[in-house]
Design an enzyme around this catalytic site. Structure first.
Site, PDB file in Angstrom:
ATOM      1  N   ASN A 151     -12.301   4.738  10.096  1.00 25.09           N
ATOM      2  CA  ASN A 151     -12.841   4.863   8.732  1.00 25.09           C
ATOM      3  C   ASN A 151     -13.795   3.693   8.500  1.00 25.09           C
ATOM      4  O   ASN A 151     -13.736   2.681   9.173  1.00 25.09           O
ATOM      5  CB  ASN A 151     -11.704   4.922   7.695  1.00 25.09           C
ATOM      6  N   GLN A 156      -2.269   6.770  -1.137  1.00 24.49           N
ATOM      7  CA  GLN A 156      -2.592   7.862  -0.219  1.00 24.49           C
ATOM      8  C   GLN A 156      -1.393   8.810  -0.066  1.00 24.49           C
ATOM      9  O   GLN A 156      -0.237   8.408  -0.268  1.00 24.49           O
ATOM     10  CB  GLN A 156      -2.957   7.331   1.191  1.00 24.49           C
ATOM     11  N   ASN A 178       0.908  -1.170   0.000  1.00 17.29           N
ATOM     12  CA  ASN A 178       0.000   0.000   0.000  1.00 17.29           C
ATOM     13  C   ASN A 178       0.931   1.200   0.000  1.00 17.29           C
ATOM     14  O   ASN A 178       1.743   1.349   0.934  1.00 17.29           O
ATOM     15  CB  ASN A 178      -0.837  -0.087   1.268  1.00 17.29           C
ATOM     16  N   ASN A 192      -1.736   1.115   7.307  1.00 18.03           N
ATOM     17  CA  ASN A 192      -0.400   0.925   6.712  1.00 18.03           C
ATOM     18  C   ASN A 192       0.369   2.246   6.750  1.00 18.03           C
ATOM     19  O   ASN A 192       1.588   2.276   6.960  1.00 18.03           O
ATOM     20  CB  ASN A 192      -0.528   0.449   5.259  1.00 18.03           C
ATOM     21  N   ASN A 244     -15.006   1.279   2.546  1.00 16.60           N
ATOM     22  CA  ASN A 244     -13.961   0.365   2.067  1.00 16.60           C
ATOM     23  C   ASN A 244     -14.552  -1.045   2.054  1.00 16.60           C
ATOM     24  O   ASN A 244     -15.115  -1.478   3.074  1.00 16.60           O
ATOM     25  CB  ASN A 244     -12.752   0.424   3.009  1.00 16.60           C
ATOM     26  N   THR A 282      -6.353  -0.801   7.905  1.00 13.65           N
ATOM     27  CA  THR A 282      -7.626  -0.721   8.644  1.00 13.65           C
ATOM     28  C   THR A 282      -8.573  -1.813   8.151  1.00 13.65           C
ATOM     29  O   THR A 282      -9.362  -2.360   8.924  1.00 13.65           O
ATOM     30  CB  THR A 282      -8.286   0.661   8.444  1.00 13.65           C
ATOM     31  N   GLY A 283      -8.428  -2.159   6.857  1.00 14.01           N
ATOM     32  CA  GLY A 283      -9.262  -3.242   6.313  1.00 14.01           C
ATOM     33  C   GLY A 283      -8.920  -4.581   6.945  1.00 14.01           C
ATOM     34  O   GLY A 283      -9.804  -5.408   7.220  1.00 14.01           O
ATOM     35  N   ARG A 343     -12.091   2.758  -0.471  1.00 17.94           N
ATOM     36  CA  ARG A 343     -12.802   4.009  -0.802  1.00 17.94           C
ATOM     37  C   ARG A 343     -11.820   4.924  -1.544  1.00 17.94           C
ATOM     38  O   ARG A 343     -10.695   5.107  -1.083  1.00 17.94           O
ATOM     39  CB  ARG A 343     -13.290   4.656   0.482  1.00 17.94           C
ATOM     40  N   HIS A 352     -15.876   0.436   7.052  1.00 15.30           N
ATOM     41  CA  HIS A 352     -15.564  -0.844   6.364  1.00 15.30           C
ATOM     42  C   HIS A 352     -16.808  -1.715   6.258  1.00 15.30           C
ATOM     43  O   HIS A 352     -17.626  -1.760   7.185  1.00 15.30           O
ATOM     44  CB  HIS A 352     -14.476  -1.595   7.132  1.00 15.30           C
TER      45      HIS A 352
HETATM   46  N1  LIG Z   1      -9.082   4.317   1.570  1.00 11.59           N
HETATM   47  C1  LIG Z   1      -9.218   4.453   3.025  1.00 11.59           C
HETATM   48  C2  LIG Z   1      -8.013   5.218   3.611  1.00 11.59           C
HETATM   49  C3  LIG Z   1      -6.742   4.387   3.561  1.00 11.59           C
HETATM   50  C4  LIG Z   1      -6.874   3.119   4.329  1.00 11.59           C
HETATM   51  C5  LIG Z   1      -5.838   2.051   4.027  1.00 11.59           C
HETATM   52  N2  LIG Z   1      -4.843   2.397   3.042  1.00 11.59           N
HETATM   53  C6  LIG Z   1      -5.194   1.533   5.301  1.00 11.59           C
HETATM   54  O1  LIG Z   1      -4.032   1.084   5.288  1.00 11.59           O
HETATM   55  O2  LIG Z   1      -5.894   1.504   6.345  1.00 11.59           O
HETATM   56  C7  LIG Z   1     -10.494   5.259   3.318  1.00 11.59           C
HETATM   57  O3  LIG Z   1     -10.900   6.027   2.452  1.00 11.59           O
HETATM   58  O4  LIG Z   1     -11.033   5.097   4.424  1.00 11.59           O
END
Ligand SMILES: N[C@H](CCC[C@H](N)C(=O)O)C(=O)O
Length: 282
Positions: A165, A46, A13, A77, A198, A227-228, A217, A167
């Protein structure tokens, strides 16, 4: 303007990291979209912006923007890469660092083996936190945990939870054949998620091992989503499919996720890698 940055990744990532501890961050949305573009700019999932801590309780603040320029609440990450960055840049001599994101204060620890352990905070199941509109839906209970049928998604049932965030995670038989690229965007933009979501696809390999793909997302499918991974393990533990310490196999590498249930924090351990330093005219 000329921008100095550091390119990093956490299990594939990838991020553009910007040090805004000495001068305020001022990129426009358009500049961030160009920075994140894999052809017209540097390219990343990101953009991570490091700022000074806002009070004595936090060593730093760290802001996360998807490559669309949208600011978001959390990036697991990214949190590991943040630690690697501030230690390598000698912005701190600590190895246990407190950092504020938009809505959480995280405790991050750089391990002797170079991996980083992040206290990701506790999962939140209240639908208002995502937000998720469950009106008119009837969940299926698995081990007392709610799985929600998403209307037109051919019977797909998702666990919905926030790690700061949003999920929506579903269990699939095989991540390699799961409809990540077709169903992922439909879930990401599903009308029941007012801030979008996500979309995780989890294959249970054993009670302590899963494979995971995430259609993120804004960013689409990434090689790993921290976070996923936390959301998938929490959902698997609540559904009774997993034990408290799980190895998560992502397309970009391995993450270790631990959760003792209830209001306890989710702990994530994984790699953080610097790729190169650069400068770009934006
Ligand atoms: N796309 C995610 C943010 C990055 C999360 C992901 N890259 C991680 O490692 O948690 C969102 O819009 O909530």
């Amino acid at each position: 303007m000329r921008l100095r940055f550091t390119k990093m990744h956490g299990a594939g990532n990838d991020f553009v990291v910007i040090d805004a501890t000495r001068e305020p961050f001022s990129l426009t949305r358009e500049q961030m979209r160009r920075l994140g573009d894999r052809r017209f700019g540097v390219g990343c999932d990101q953009i991570l912006v490091i700022e000074p801590g806002s009070d004595a309780g936090a060593d730093f603040r760290y802001r996360i923007f998807n490559n669309t320029g949208d600011e978001v609440e959390h990036c697991g990450n990214g949190a590991r890469c943040f630690v690697r960055f501030v230690v390598d840049a000698a912005l701190t001599d600590k190895r246990e660092i407190r950092v504020d994101t938009m809505n959480r204060r995280l405790l991050l620890k750089l391990q002797d083996d170079g991996r980083v352990t992040v206290d990701m905070g506790a999962p939140v199941f209240e639908h208002a936190a995502l937000p998720f509109d469950a009106s008119g839906l009837k969940p299926r209970l698995v081990n007392g945990f709610e799985l929600w049928p998403l209307d037109e998604l051919q019977g797909a049932e998702v666990a919905v939870l926030s790690m700061g965030n949003p999920h929506a995670v579903q269990r699939v038989d095989d991540v390699e054949t799961a409809p990540v690229l077709t169903q992922g965007p439909l879930i990401e933009r599903h009308a029941r998620f007012a801030k979008r979501v996500n979309a995780g696809f989890m294959q249970v390999l054993a009670r302590d091992r899963i494979a995971l793909r995430v259609y993120e997302r804004d960013a689409g499918e990434t090689l790993a989503c921290g976070t996923g991974a936390c959301a998938a393990v929490v959902a698997g533990i609540r559904a009774g499919w997993l034990d408290g310490a799980v190895e998560v196999q992502t397309r970009g590498g391995l993450l270790k996720i631990e959760w003792a249930g209830g209001q306890s924090p989710v702990l994530m351990t994984g790699p953080a890698t610097k790729v190169f330093d650069g400068e770009i005219a934006l």
